[in-house]
Design a protein around this motif. Structure first.
Motif, PDB file in Angstrom:
ATOM      1  N   ILE A  15      23.445  65.164  25.283  1.00 53.02           N
ATOM      2  CA  ILE A  15      22.980  66.327  24.354  1.00 53.02           C
ATOM      3  C   ILE A  15      23.210  66.004  23.154  1.00 53.02           C
ATOM      4  O   ILE A  15      25.072  65.723  23.127  1.00 53.02           O
ATOM      5  N   SER A  16      22.589  65.826  22.568  1.00 49.87           N
ATOM      6  CA  SER A  16      22.516  65.727  20.413  1.00 49.87           C
ATOM      7  C   SER A  16      23.848  66.576  19.963  1.00 49.87           C
ATOM      8  O   SER A  16      24.572  66.264  19.173  1.00 49.87           O
ATOM      9  N   SER A  17      23.185  67.454  20.451  1.00 45.04           N
ATOM     10  CA  SER A  17      23.923  68.988  19.998  1.00 45.04           C
ATOM     11  C   SER A  17      25.912  68.861  20.209  1.00 45.04           C
ATOM     12  O   SER A  17      26.268  69.029  19.328  1.00 45.04           O
ATOM     13  N   LEU A  18      25.643  68.532  21.771  1.00 41.83           N
ATOM     14  CA  LEU A  18      27.758  68.509  21.926  1.00 41.83           C
ATOM     15  C   LEU A  18      27.643  67.414  20.668  1.00 41.83           C
ATOM     16  O   LEU A  18      29.386  67.302  20.423  1.00 41.83           O
ATOM     17  N   MET A  19      27.489  66.105  21.151  1.00 32.15           N
ATOM     18  CA  MET A  19      27.784  64.815  20.031  1.00 32.15           C
ATOM     19  C   MET A  19      27.972  65.561  18.797  1.00 32.15           C
ATOM     20  O   MET A  19      28.926  64.989  18.611  1.00 32.15           O
ATOM     21  N   MET A  20      27.089  66.049  18.442  1.00 28.71           N
ATOM     22  CA  MET A  20      27.693  65.903  16.445  1.00 28.71           C
ATOM     23  C   MET A  20      28.912  67.107  16.540  1.00 28.71           C
ATOM     24  O   MET A  20      29.396  67.185  15.614  1.00 28.71           O
ATOM     25  N   ILE A  21      28.382  68.071  17.312  1.00 28.04           N
ATOM     26  CA  ILE A  21      29.810  69.179  17.033  1.00 28.04           C
ATOM     27  C   ILE A  21      31.089  68.734  17.496  1.00 28.04           C
ATOM     28  O   ILE A  21      31.936  69.117  16.755  1.00 28.04           O
ATOM     29  N   PHE A  22      31.599  68.168  18.279  1.00 24.45           N
ATOM     30  CA  PHE A  22      32.512  67.462  18.745  1.00 24.45           C
ATOM     31  C   PHE A  22      32.866  65.808  18.394  1.00 24.45           C
ATOM     32  O   PHE A  22      33.627  66.064  17.984  1.00 24.45           O
ATOM     33  N   GLY A  23      32.256  65.340  16.926  1.00 26.03           N
ATOM     34  CA  GLY A  23      32.352  64.736  16.376  1.00 26.03           C
ATOM     35  C   GLY A  23      32.432  65.041  15.286  1.00 26.03           C
ATOM     36  O   GLY A  23      33.397  64.714  14.831  1.00 26.03           O
ATOM     37  N   GLY A  24      31.991  66.201  14.961  1.00 28.33           N
ATOM     38  CA  GLY A  24      32.610  67.055  14.148  1.00 28.33           C
ATOM     39  C   GLY A  24      33.705  67.451  13.736  1.00 28.33           C
ATOM     40  O   GLY A  24      34.473  67.667  13.157  1.00 28.33           O
ATOM     41  N   ILE A  25      34.297  67.877  15.376  1.00 28.65           N
ATOM     42  CA  ILE A  25      35.688  68.394  15.387  1.00 28.65           C
ATOM     43  C   ILE A  25      36.328  66.928  14.594  1.00 28.65           C
ATOM     44  O   ILE A  25      37.262  67.602  15.126  1.00 28.65           O
ATOM     45  N   ALA A  26      36.108  66.280  15.793  1.00 29.13           N
ATOM     46  CA  ALA A  26      36.750  65.169  15.421  1.00 29.13           C
ATOM     47  C   ALA A  26      37.309  64.908  14.601  1.00 29.13           C
ATOM     48  O   ALA A  26      38.533  64.198  14.053  1.00 29.13           O
ATOM     49  N   LEU A  27      36.162  64.786  13.468  1.00 29.83           N
ATOM     50  CA  LEU A  27      36.142  64.233  11.723  1.00 29.83           C
ATOM     51  C   LEU A  27      36.897  65.027  11.260  1.00 29.83           C
ATOM     52  O   LEU A  27      38.030  64.822  10.051  1.00 29.83           O
ATOM     53  N   ILE A  28      36.903  66.957  11.547  1.00 26.24           N
ATOM     54  CA  ILE A  28      38.132  67.631  10.887  1.00 26.24           C
ATOM     55  C   ILE A  28      39.615  66.764  10.989  1.00 26.24           C
ATOM     56  O   ILE A  28      40.360  66.611  10.107  1.00 26.24           O
ATOM     57  N   ALA A  29      39.441  66.475  12.550  1.00 25.69           N
ATOM     58  CA  ALA A  29      40.966  66.146  13.223  1.00 25.69           C
ATOM     59  C   ALA A  29      41.827  65.228  11.676  1.00 25.69           C
ATOM     60  O   ALA A  29      42.591  64.986  11.563  1.00 25.69           O
ATOM     61  N   ASN A  30      41.245  64.188  11.649  1.00 23.00           N
ATOM     62  CA  ASN A  30      41.224  63.076  11.226  1.00 23.00           C
ATOM     63  C   ASN A  30      40.890  63.100   9.607  1.00 23.00           C
ATOM     64  O   ASN A  30      42.009  62.434   9.168  1.00 23.00           O
ATOM     65  N   VAL A  31      40.227  63.908   9.548  1.00 21.94           N
ATOM     66  CA  VAL A  31      40.971  64.548   7.816  1.00 21.94           C
ATOM     67  C   VAL A  31      41.984  65.313   7.970  1.00 21.94           C
ATOM     68  O   VAL A  31      42.525  64.355   6.738  1.00 21.94           O
TER      69      VAL A  31
END
Length: 299
Positions: A211-227
């Protein structure tokens, strides 16, 4: 034994330079040797070196310059043993030079290490908490989204948490306890990495519909966490080698997060599961290689 140190030491560390980390409280090495370690680029390799040299007697002092891949070792008449242990890590370590050590250099290094210890410990605890929470969030999201990329990225979060947790746990512990903790984290990383790889193979053979939408959403959350991790480290990234290495490590994680998001976009654009499988394979192999190095540590 080697070159003599004359006059004031030219390589005494400062807050703007690199930091000495002492293996024990009382090191006063007569010599300082500089090693080039080409494959030292994150806290994992730094921790491996610390653990590998922890059993050296008399104890040694370590100065890490992560950006330039250099390690200075303050030691006595045990150069051959130090070189052997570093080479056993298979990080490409090569002895560059050895000279007599100035007492002022060692003293300033030890003082700087003590001043930075408390500040770094607080930051490391926050990094551990963020990466630990994100591991559970991403692994659950990866299962729901049928995404090998998210599952592998959660594994990367676990690897980070293990590094930070080990750094905190190891303070004041015996050599055997430090190595036991390192090996436990290595075994867990191997199990999770093999699980992620088997998931990639299973989805390749039997098919999957990420599910690409979930990949992008949670990939984005992980990105925010690492930032957020980068912001936590930013104020301390020049305080010592470990914080510089943590900065590099978190920056690399940001790249992995962007890779997951990009894979999600490609899944949408191509209606293919292969971008997800490729990013999952890459991240899992990177973590598996890190675990291999940890498990090679010996007393």
């Amino acid at each position: 034994m080697s070159e003599k140190c004359s006059g004031q030491c030219q390589s005494s560390p400062t807050n703007e330079d690199v930091k000495i980390d002492t293996q024990l409280d009382n090191y006063s090495g007569a010599f300082v040797s500089t090693y080039k370690v080409p494959q030292m680029d994150c806290p994992s390799e730094e921790r491996l070196i610390r653990l590998a040299l922890d059993s050296i007697q008399p104890s040694v002092g370590l100065q890490f310059d992560i950006p330039n891949r250099l390690v200075k070792v303050f030691h006595d008449e045990n150069l051959d043993e130090i070189t052997k242990k570093l080479q056993q890590l298979k990080l490409g370590a090569e002895l560059g030079s050895t000279k007599q050590s100035c007492s002022t250099e060692a003293a300033k290094a030890k003082d700087l290490a003590q001043k930075n210890e408390m500040k770094e410990a607080s930051t490391l605890k926050w990094l551990l908490a963020i990466n630990g929470v994100m591991f559970f969030i991403e692994v659950i999201a990866g299962i729901i989204a049928q995404s090998a990329g998210l599952i592998a990225d959660s594994l990367d979060m676990f690897a980070d948490a293990a590094v930070y947790g080990l750094a905190i746990y190891a303070v004041g512990k015996s050599i055997s306890m430090k190595l036991r903790a390192a090996h436990i984290s290595g075994v867990l990383q191997v199990i999770l990495a093999l699980g992620a790889l088997s998931e990639v193979v299973r989805r390749f053979v039997y098919g999957s519909e990420p599910i690409s939408s979930l990949m992008m959403i949670f990939g984005g959350i992980a990105l925010i966490a690492n930032v957020a991790c980068l912001f936590l480290i930013f104020g301390n990234k020049e305080d010592g080698a470990h914080m510089k290495a943590s900065w590099i490590f978190s920056a690399n994680d940001v790249i992995a997060n962007v890779g997951v998001i990009l894979a999600g976009l490609l899944v949408t654009a191509t209606s293919s599961r292969y971008p997800d499988l490729v990013i999952g394979l890459i991240i899992a192999l990177v973590v598996l290689n890190g675990a291999r190095r940890i498990l090679q540590l010996k007393y």
